[in-house]
Write an enzyme that holds these catalytic residues in place. Structure first.
Site, PDB file in Angstrom:
ATOM      1  N   GLU A 182       0.800  -1.221   0.000  1.00  0.00           N
ATOM      2  CA  GLU A 182       0.000   0.000   0.000  1.00  0.00           C
ATOM      3  C   GLU A 182       0.838   1.279   0.000  1.00  0.00           C
ATOM      4  O   GLU A 182       0.781   2.071   0.961  1.00  0.00           O
ATOM      5  CB  GLU A 182      -0.951   0.006   1.200  1.00  0.00           C
ATOM      6  CG  GLU A 182      -1.893  -1.179   1.251  1.00  0.00           C
ATOM      7  CD  GLU A 182      -3.001  -1.018   2.308  1.00  0.00           C
ATOM      8  OE1 GLU A 182      -2.971  -0.035   3.058  1.00  0.00           O
ATOM      9  OE2 GLU A 182      -3.900  -1.868   2.347  1.00  0.00           O
ATOM     10  N   GLU A 387      -4.963  -8.701   1.190  1.00  0.00           N
ATOM     11  CA  GLU A 387      -5.615  -8.360   2.463  1.00  0.00           C
ATOM     12  C   GLU A 387      -7.103  -8.154   2.242  1.00  0.00           C
ATOM     13  O   GLU A 387      -7.508  -7.482   1.285  1.00  0.00           O
ATOM     14  CB  GLU A 387      -5.085  -7.051   3.068  1.00  0.00           C
ATOM     15  CG  GLU A 387      -3.751  -7.143   3.712  1.00  0.00           C
ATOM     16  CD  GLU A 387      -3.296  -5.813   4.299  1.00  0.00           C
ATOM     17  OE1 GLU A 387      -4.141  -4.991   4.718  1.00  0.00           O
ATOM     18  OE2 GLU A 387      -2.073  -5.600   4.326  1.00  0.00           O
TER      19      GLU A 387
HETATM   20  C1  FCB Z   1      -4.227  -2.009   5.692  1.00  0.00           C
HETATM   21  C2  FCB Z   1      -2.831  -2.307   6.199  1.00  0.00           C
HETATM   22  C3  FCB Z   1      -2.783  -3.322   7.298  1.00  0.00           C
HETATM   23  C4  FCB Z   1      -3.927  -3.173   8.270  1.00  0.00           C
HETATM   24  C5  FCB Z   1      -5.238  -3.097   7.536  1.00  0.00           C
HETATM   25  C6  FCB Z   1      -6.442  -2.995   8.434  1.00  0.00           C
HETATM   26  O1  FCB Z   1      -4.273  -0.730   5.146  1.00  0.00           O
HETATM   27  O2  FCB Z   1      -2.016  -2.743   5.139  1.00  0.00           O
HETATM   28  O3  FCB Z   1      -1.535  -3.236   7.931  1.00  0.00           O
HETATM   29  O4  FCB Z   1      -3.720  -2.092   9.082  1.00  0.00           O
HETATM   30  O5  FCB Z   1      -5.237  -2.009   6.658  1.00  0.00           O
END
Ligand code: FCB
Length: 483
Positions: A182, A387
């Protein structure tokens, strides 16, 4: 919108019991990041990262929480691997801490730091769990921040060197690598709104940071390809924003275009297409002249990738706004400074619907739309959900059990969206649930619980929540029960 491809008939049909079957080689994983779980902040030669300094600065992180101890994973990793194994997790995405393996950011590598990750990957492999490395999940060595941080070009070169060090140490056993996690957050929350480390608030610097993160990615991919055995997968993880206009007006469509530029295409442009989009450069001309982009940079950034890592939590709703700057609820934390450079004429709105404990609207159709968009814009590029998950106010009941039906519902809806996207032709290779453990949720400290495993921070006891058992079954069978 989905393109009209015929739905594959093998391996993905709902079975009679109402379950959705995923492709046989789909990877079922879970994810964490070093600073959020490791602790051992001062051990074995590790030096402070920007998150150590930021979290120790009063007022930055809720309750003054820091990652000093976190979930003590640095010492408890064998137990955590055992847990994953019992839960049938097939792949584990973790990040390497730069200040642990190359303290100070530019000096010699730390044998002790690298040994920790060797032991961890060997432990995973012994249990048949595939290690997936993220090289940068936001913990820049503070010494490099003191030398200018990501707005400084040199940081990109230091990152590539560090990537080479980790590749030499782990390249024989790790088959899947991602460079950055990110970069939007690193650039725009770290240097724009300041709600993430290092907490700087300068719009021009945030754009410089974005470019140097892109450059660091490109240089690191080169470094990795040179050192890693053929067949090793190399990728990057982006938190692509799924944007929606508040109304059907042309002005709102333009607000979507503008935010899409500085949220998404500022990364996908150079990384996947080899150039910054002209509208992004025009839109931000009041903030910077982009002279930090040197001849040849864009082709350096444009490296072939084996897949795109996609992180998704919630969609973003925007509209055009006349008058004084209107920056409001955009899911990225409160600050007097906007993370969106030169976007004063865009307002952010809360999307309707139920929300998680983060206040993020639950909307799995955003994930479907995102995956089908990537498929349309970048045909042939495989994807991995690196994620996806949700925070809820979990607690241990009288018998020590943690019931989290809301998380199961969230995961079910989002996995069904992934399944539907695969059916529409999106090449999605796997899913990593965020997160294995409750952990340090950045500026929210320990107040937000994203884990499928509950952590009692006083004792460090781990308790798999009901969602962990549920997800373990999905991973074991490759089938998503719809009831
Ligand atoms: C993302 C991050 C991760 C975590 C999630 C909830 O942006 O990559 O580390 O904090 O959100």
């Amino acid at each position: 919108m989905a393109t009209s491809t015929s739905v594959p008939t093998t391996g993905q049909d709902p079975d009679p019991a109402g379950a959705l079957r995923f492709p046989a080689d789909f990877r079922w994983g879970t994810a964490t990041a070093a600073y959020q779980i490791e602790g051992a902040a001062r051990e074995d030669g590790r030096t402070p990262s920007i998150w150590d300094v930021y979290s120790r600065t009063p007022g930055r992180v809720r309750n003054g929480d820091t990652g000093d101890i976190a979930t003590d994973h640095y010492h408890r990793w064998p137990e955590d691997i055992e847990l994953m194994s019992r839960l049938n997790v097939g792949a584990y995405r973790f990040s390497v801490s730069w200040p642990r393996v190359r303290p100070t950011g530019c000096g010699p590598a730390s044998a002790k730091g690298l040994d920790f990750y060797r032991r961890l990957t060997d432990g995973l492999l012994e249990k048949g769990i595939e290690p997936v490395i993220t090289l940068y999940h936001w913990d820049l060595p503070q010494e490099l921040e003191d030398a200018g941080g990501w707005p400084a070009r040199e940081t990109a070169y230091r990152f590539a060197e560090y990537a080479g060090i980790v590749a030499d140490a782990l390249g024989d056993r790790v088959k899947t690598w991602t460079t950055l996690n990110e970069p939007w957050c690193s650039a725009f929350l770290g240097y724009g709104s300041g709600v993430h480390a290092p907490g700087r608030t300068d719009a021009a610097d945030s754009l410089r940071a974005a470019h140097h993160l892109n450059l660091g990615h490109g240089l690191a991919v080169e470094e990795l390809r040179e050192r890693l055995p053929a067949g090793t997968e190399v990728a990057v993880t982006l938190n692509l924003h799924q944007l929606r206009p508040l109304t059907g007006s042309a002005a709102d469509a333009d607000a979507v275009r503008r935010i899409d530029g500085i949220a998404n295409r500022i990364f996908t442009g150079p990384m996947l297409d080899g150039a910054y989009p002209a509208d992004v450069i025009e839109d931000t001309a009041s903030v910077t002249d982009w002279s930090f982009v040197q001849e040849g940079d864009e082709s350096l950034i444009h490296q072939p990738l084996d897949f795109l890592g996609v992180n998704y939590y919630s969609p973003t709703l925007v509209s055009h706004h006349e008058g004084p700057a209107a920056h409001g609820a955009d899911n990225h934390g409160a600050s007097d400074h906007s993370p969106w450079p030169a976007a004063e004429q865009v307002a952010f709105h809360q999307t309707p619907g139920e929300r998680t404990a983060m206040g993020w609207t639950i909307d799995a159709s955003g994930l479907y739309d995102l995956l089908t968009r990537v498929r349309r814009d970048h045909p042939g590029l495989p994807m991995m959900i690196t994620e996806n998950g949700a925070a809820f106010d979990d607690y241990a009941g009288p018998e020590g059990e943690v019931r989290d039906p809301e998380r199961i519902a969230y995961l079910r809806e989002h996995l069904a969206a992934v399944h539907r996207a695969i059916g529409s032709g999106a090449d999605v290779r796997g899913y990593f649930l965020w997160s294995l453990l409750d952990n340090f949720e950045w500026a929210y400290g320990y107040s937000k619980r994203f884990g499928m495993v509950y952590v009692d921070y006083a004792t460090q006891r781990r308790i798999p929540k009901s969602s962990a058992h549920w997800y373990g079954e999905v991973a074991r069978t490759g089938e998503l029960p719809m009831r």
